[in-house]
Design a protein around this motif. Structure first.
Motif, PDB file in Angstrom:
ATOM      1  N   ARG A   1      11.745  10.119  16.248  1.00 20.39           N
ATOM      2  CA  ARG A   1      11.681   8.948  15.368  1.00 20.39           C
ATOM      3  C   ARG A   1      10.804   9.198  14.146  1.00 20.39           C
ATOM      4  O   ARG A   1      10.941   8.495  13.138  1.00 20.39           O
ATOM      5  CB  ARG A   1      11.138   7.745  16.136  1.00 20.39           C
ATOM      6  N   THR A   2       9.924  10.194  14.213  1.00 14.91           N
ATOM      7  CA  THR A   2       8.932  10.361  13.149  1.00 14.91           C
ATOM      8  C   THR A   2       9.112  11.634  12.350  1.00 14.91           C
ATOM      9  O   THR A   2       8.914  11.632  11.129  1.00 14.91           O
ATOM     10  CB  THR A   2       7.509  10.348  13.757  1.00 14.91           C
TER      11      THR A   2
ATOM     12  N   LEU B   1       8.930   1.016  -0.399  1.00 13.68           N
ATOM     13  CA  LEU B   1       9.224   0.748   1.010  1.00 13.68           C
ATOM     14  C   LEU B   1       9.481  -0.725   1.308  1.00 13.68           C
ATOM     15  O   LEU B   1       9.967  -1.061   2.382  1.00 13.68           O
ATOM     16  CB  LEU B   1       8.070   1.250   1.891  1.00 13.68           C
TER      17      LEU B   1
ATOM     18  N   THR C   1       7.131  -2.935   1.649  1.00 11.20           N
ATOM     19  CA  THR C   1       6.107  -3.285   2.644  1.00 11.20           C
ATOM     20  C   THR C   1       4.887  -3.890   1.958  1.00 11.20           C
ATOM     21  O   THR C   1       4.833  -4.017   0.726  1.00 11.20           O
ATOM     22  CB  THR C   1       5.683  -2.031   3.427  1.00 11.20           C
TER      23      THR C   1
ATOM     24  N   GLU D   1       7.365   9.244   1.740  1.00 15.88           N
ATOM     25  CA  GLU D   1       8.086   9.532   2.982  1.00 15.88           C
ATOM     26  C   GLU D   1       7.104   9.750   4.138  1.00 15.88           C
ATOM     27  O   GLU D   1       7.354   9.293   5.264  1.00 15.88           O
ATOM     28  CB  GLU D   1       8.965  10.765   2.816  1.00 15.88           C
TER      29      GLU D   1
ATOM     30  N   ALA E   1       5.939   6.398   5.245  1.00 17.40           N
ATOM     31  CA  ALA E   1       7.023   5.703   5.959  1.00 17.40           C
ATOM     32  C   ALA E   1       7.181   6.248   7.375  1.00 17.40           C
ATOM     33  O   ALA E   1       7.409   5.489   8.327  1.00 17.40           O
ATOM     34  CB  ALA E   1       8.333   5.838   5.184  1.00 17.40           C
ATOM     35  N   ARG E   2       7.052   7.571   7.519  1.00 16.67           N
ATOM     36  CA  ARG E   2       7.218   8.173   8.852  1.00 16.67           C
ATOM     37  C   ARG E   2       6.154   7.670   9.815  1.00 16.67           C
ATOM     38  O   ARG E   2       6.448   7.283  10.950  1.00 16.67           O
ATOM     39  CB  ARG E   2       7.134   9.699   8.759  1.00 16.67           C
TER      40      ARG E   2
ATOM     41  N   TYR F   1       9.749   3.949  10.779  1.00 17.83           N
ATOM     42  CA  TYR F   1      10.953   3.475  10.106  1.00 17.83           C
ATOM     43  C   TYR F   1      11.430   2.151  10.681  1.00 17.83           C
ATOM     44  O   TYR F   1      11.974   1.298   9.971  1.00 17.83           O
ATOM     45  CB  TYR F   1      12.062   4.529  10.209  1.00 17.83           C
ATOM     46  N   ASP F   2      11.225   1.967  11.987  1.00 19.30           N
ATOM     47  CA  ASP F   2      11.659   0.719  12.612  1.00 19.30           C
ATOM     48  C   ASP F   2      10.847  -0.478  12.133  1.00 19.30           C
ATOM     49  O   ASP F   2      11.284  -1.630  12.269  1.00 19.30           O
ATOM     50  CB  ASP F   2      11.544   0.829  14.135  1.00 19.30           C
TER      51      ASP F   2
ATOM     52  N   LEU G   1       9.852  -0.903   8.970  1.00 20.09           N
ATOM     53  CA  LEU G   1      10.147  -1.238   7.584  1.00 20.09           C
ATOM     54  C   LEU G   1      10.999  -2.492   7.548  1.00 20.09           C
ATOM     55  O   LEU G   1      11.966  -2.628   8.299  1.00 20.09           O
ATOM     56  CB  LEU G   1      10.877  -0.084   6.892  1.00 20.09           C
TER      57      LEU G   1
END
Length: 807
Positions: free
Chosen positions: A27-28, A427, A429, A473, A476-477, A481-482, A484
């Motif tokens: 996931r990362t 992002l 966010t 990036e 974000a990692r 990502y879930d 965001l």
């Protein structure tokens, strides 16, 4: 890249189960393509010590052994292992155990003697023979005395051999070459888990003898930005200790000897390829990095003599090329059991040259993979020193004083600037500056921050980061990502629709498929001979690719017809003789050696065999020039050009039949050609009579066209008149039709040829052509006087221009 979870735990505490760790990595960072445990379902396999070995009374090759397996009584096992001996420490599969391939071990008798288990080789425990240190035929696995001293009978063999480890298979993307090492993977996992990775430490002891007194090295900066060697003397080459072998075979590498194994261990640890030379086998006590000369022969470690190509980087000694640098070593200086003095090399070679050499020689090694993608420039000499220390420790040798350095690139950490505001804008966010700072700290990035503006220093092990988007990036990692937020795009929206070019291509496909042709999709690459065929007038020469997959696919096509003829040949070879195909795609035209080739959109079609099958009431209808011309006319008519379409005979196309070939023009613009493929050309493709056409869609797209509009059917009846004329044989019907339309007036709707006659009652140099003319008026019913006037204008024009005789 295989990653050992047990090895990772030496860098940091990891409490997560392996499957949860794999999920977090996927996931990362990069995808975890697989997870396995060498032990699998195997059980009840232990360490045992051989107490006695006696011959079997009824067998020449079997022996009876008594084993201490940590139980109250010795265990008797009958074995045929050729290498069994007393006092050995071995692996025992006890009664009731399960070993590789689901084999169950039970008590039994062999030639009348009880056997309560089985002594095993590593292959019998599921290890692949390509990874196992010894061949299966060599016998059972026997621990070295040094390793055996730390083992106890009855101990779990899977734990001792490392089979209880969890192995993750990482799908490393090109931008994450840093994870082609355990150190790089540890950095990443530590950032994911918010831990601190503890890199391996070592102690290097040096003798008083200097390395520079033993060897000299040279390397140009454009070939190797870093290059250095060390010398280890009086080495005893032998098997590596178990802990080294265990790490290698779990990572898919076969243990060979302590010297070679340590270079592979450093490859896995640092991602830095190293190479060991036998010092005493060097032609001279010097090494130099240079480019190879064309045809220079090197016998590599796999026993194959390979011819170097110009531009390949080689390591040279006294004018002799020893190895392909960064790809594979040479056999002449290989480290063997007889080696006592070792030269250890560490370098960073020019990535493009390594990639070319690996392709040229078809040698894609673990080393070349890393050099091509990049290695940590700050770890090169550290890996060299670490390897030298281990070789000295495990081989009882001594490391001479200092490195001999030919190149030493000084790394300057690049600084990339990014702001909290920019990160959140991209992002979507609302991450606070302190949170972003904490993420950079987890990643091991140095930074300076002022009012939300970050200046981030990129460490040497993350050479993939160079622009602000890369840092975004990273945030974000780690943020997840879930996590965001899902947001709608902002800005002006427009309805989606096809471009003019896309619509033209789609309409062309619909027309040709409606006329009975099937779409073909062919290879863009072909041979130079085929690439030069059927080229349009504006084409020059074929475009050759630098790294072709094969000799049959090494240049780009200059025409679609060659691809379609390949398709026809494929079908005909399989007894499918009636073929109607079209293809829409690009051809490539060279713009010189320094410029990119021009890509031109074309559409082409071929027909061969019958276009209508034989039936009880009709004969088969074979394809011919006029059948295909009708298809092309309909396609061109659908384009709705402002200018008229015309066909002009062309006898100068070498791949086309000189008597059945025409160039196609729209007004004065050449757009393609049509005709029968020359019999000599079709013979080369091993097919029969084929008719084909090819059009330049790029040119067609630039021509003025009339937008299609609905035209209602006239309420008034149409009137047809036939017109037969006698003209010279060389006069083309297309010219006659053009003049008829020019002089027929506004009411002339269409002109159709319905008869062509040559023979008796017609002179040998003449032909009779009959046309059907249809007249339509949308405002009133036509009368004879109007039709007669139009016919008079037509006949006068034909008589004047073609000396036609009205019949």
């Amino acid at each position: 890249m295989k990653v050992s979870v047990n090895w990772l735990r030496e860098y940091m505490p990891i409490a997560l189960p392996a499957n949860e760790l794999a999920e977090k990595i996927s996931r990362t960072a990069v995808e975890v393509e697989g997870q396995s445990r060498p032990q699998g379902d195997m059980k009840k396999v232990v360490i045992a010590k051989v107490l006695s070995v006696v011959p079997h009374p009824d067998s020449d090759h079997l022996v009876i052994t008594q084993l201490d397996a940590g139980e109250d009584e010795p265990i008797q096992v009958v074995t045929g292992a050729p290498n069994i001996a007393e006092e050995q420490t071995v692996v025992l599969a006890k009664h009731g155990s399960l070993i590789g391939d689901g084999v169950k071990i039970r008590r039994g008798k062999l030639r009348g003697e009880k056997s309560n288990g089985m002594l095993t080789a590593l292959q019998e425990l599921g290890m692949d023979n390509s990874v196992a240190p010894k061949e299966l035929e060599a016998g059972i696995w026997v621990f070295d005395e040094a390793d055996a001293a730390d083992l106890k009978p009855g101990q779990d063999a899977f734990e001792v051999l490392g089979f209880d480890d969890d192995i993750l298979e990482l799908g490393i993307t090109p931008n994450r070459a840093d994870m082609l090492s355990m150190n790089g993977t540890a950095y990443e996992v530590a950032a994911i888990l918010d831990e601190k990775a503890q890199l391996p430490e070592f102690s290097l002891a040096e003798s008083d003898e200097t390395t520079e007194s033993l060897i000299s090295v040279t390397a140009p900066e454009d070939l190797a930005k870093k290059y250095a060697v060390r010398v280890i003397k009086d080495v005893h080459v032998q098997d590596s200790p178990l802990w080294v072998q265990r790490r290698l075979w779990n990572m898919g590498i076969r243990p060979i000897s302590n010297v070679v194994d340590i270079t592979n261990l450093m490859l896995l640890t640092y991602g830095q390829p190293l190479h060991a030379f036998d010092y005493d086998q060097l032609p001279a006590h010097e090494l130099s990095v240079r480019t190879a000369t064309e045809g220079e022969v090197i016998k590599t470690l796999d026993g194959v003599e390979r011819k170097a190509q110009a531009g390949n980087i080689v390591i040279d000694s006294a004018g002799e090329a020893l190895m392909f640098a960064g790809v594979m070593g040479g056999e002449s200086t290989e480290v063997t059991d007889q080696t006592t003095n070792v030269v250890l090399e560490a370098a960073i070679f020019e990535p493009k040259a390594i990639r070319h050499a690996a392709r040229d020689q078809n040698l894609h090694s673990e080393a070349s993979q890393r050099f091509e993608r990049g290695v940590d420039v700050e770890a090169t000499f550290r890996a060299l020193d670490h390897a030298a220390a281990l070789i000295a420790e495990l081989g009882a040798g001594t490391v001479t004083k200092g490195r001999v350095v030919a190149q030493d690139f000084a790394y300057e950490a690049p600084v990339v600037k990014v702001s909290t505001q920019h990160i959140n804008d991209v992002l979507g966010t609302d991450i606070q500056t302190a949170e972003i700072a904490a993420m950079f700290e987890r990643l091991g990035f140095g930074f300076e921050e002022l009012d939300g503006e970050f200046a981030v220093m990129i460490p040497s092990h993350r050479w993939d980061i160079s622009i602000p988007a890369d840092l975004i990036e990273e945030v974000a990692r780690l943020y997840g990502y879930d996590n965001l937020p899902a947001t709608l795009p902002t800005g002006e929206t427009t309805p989606g629709k096809l471009t003019t070019k896309q619509q033209l291509i789609r309409d062309s496909r619909h027309t040709l498929e409606g006329l009975g042709l099937n779409q073909a999709i062919s290879y863009v690459l072909t041979t130079p001979e085929k690439a030069s065929q059927f080229m349009m007038a504006d084409a020059t020469e074929a475009v050759e690719v630098n790294y072709p997959m094969s000799q049959e696919r090494r240049v780009t096509r200059g025409s679609l017809l060659t691809s379609l003829l390949d398709d026809v040949a494929y079908n005909v070879a399989r007894k499918q003789d009636d073929v109607s195909l079209y293809e829409q795609g690009r051809v490539f035209v060279s713009n010189g050696a320094t410029a990119l080739p021009e890509e031109i959109e074309h559409i082409a079609g071929v027909v061969t065999g019958n276009v209508r099958d034989r039936d009880w009431d009709q004969a088969a209808q074979p394809a011919d020039f006029f059948y295909l011309k009708g298809i092309v006319e309909q396609l061109l008519a659908d384009y709705g050009f402002v200018d008229n379409v015309r066909f002009e005979t062309n006898t100068n196309r070498p791949e086309m039949h000189p008597g059945q070939t025409a160039d196609i023009y729209v007004g004065a613009t050449f757009v393609g050609f049509i005709g029968q493929i020359h019999p000599l050309t079709t013979k080369m493709y091993k097919v029969g009579q084929v008719f084909g056409f090819e059009l330049n869609l790029t040119t067609i797209l630039e021509l003025p066209r009339v937008k299609s509009t609905y035209e209602p059917v006239s309420k008034y009846p149409s009137i047809s008149r036939d017109l037969a004329i006698l003209v010279d044989r060389q006069v083309e019907s297309a010219d006659l039709v053009a003049r008829i339309k020019e002089n027929g007036g506004a009411d002339l709707h269409d002109v159709t040829v319905f008869d062509v006659y040559t023979g008796s009652n017609v002179a040998d140099d003449k032909k009779s052509v009959a046309y059907s003319l249809r007249f339509v008026n949308y405002d009133h019913t036509l009368v004879d006087d109007e039709i007669n006037a139009a016919i008079d204008n037509i006949t006068k024009a034909l008589q004047t221009e073609f000396d036609a005789e009205i019949r």
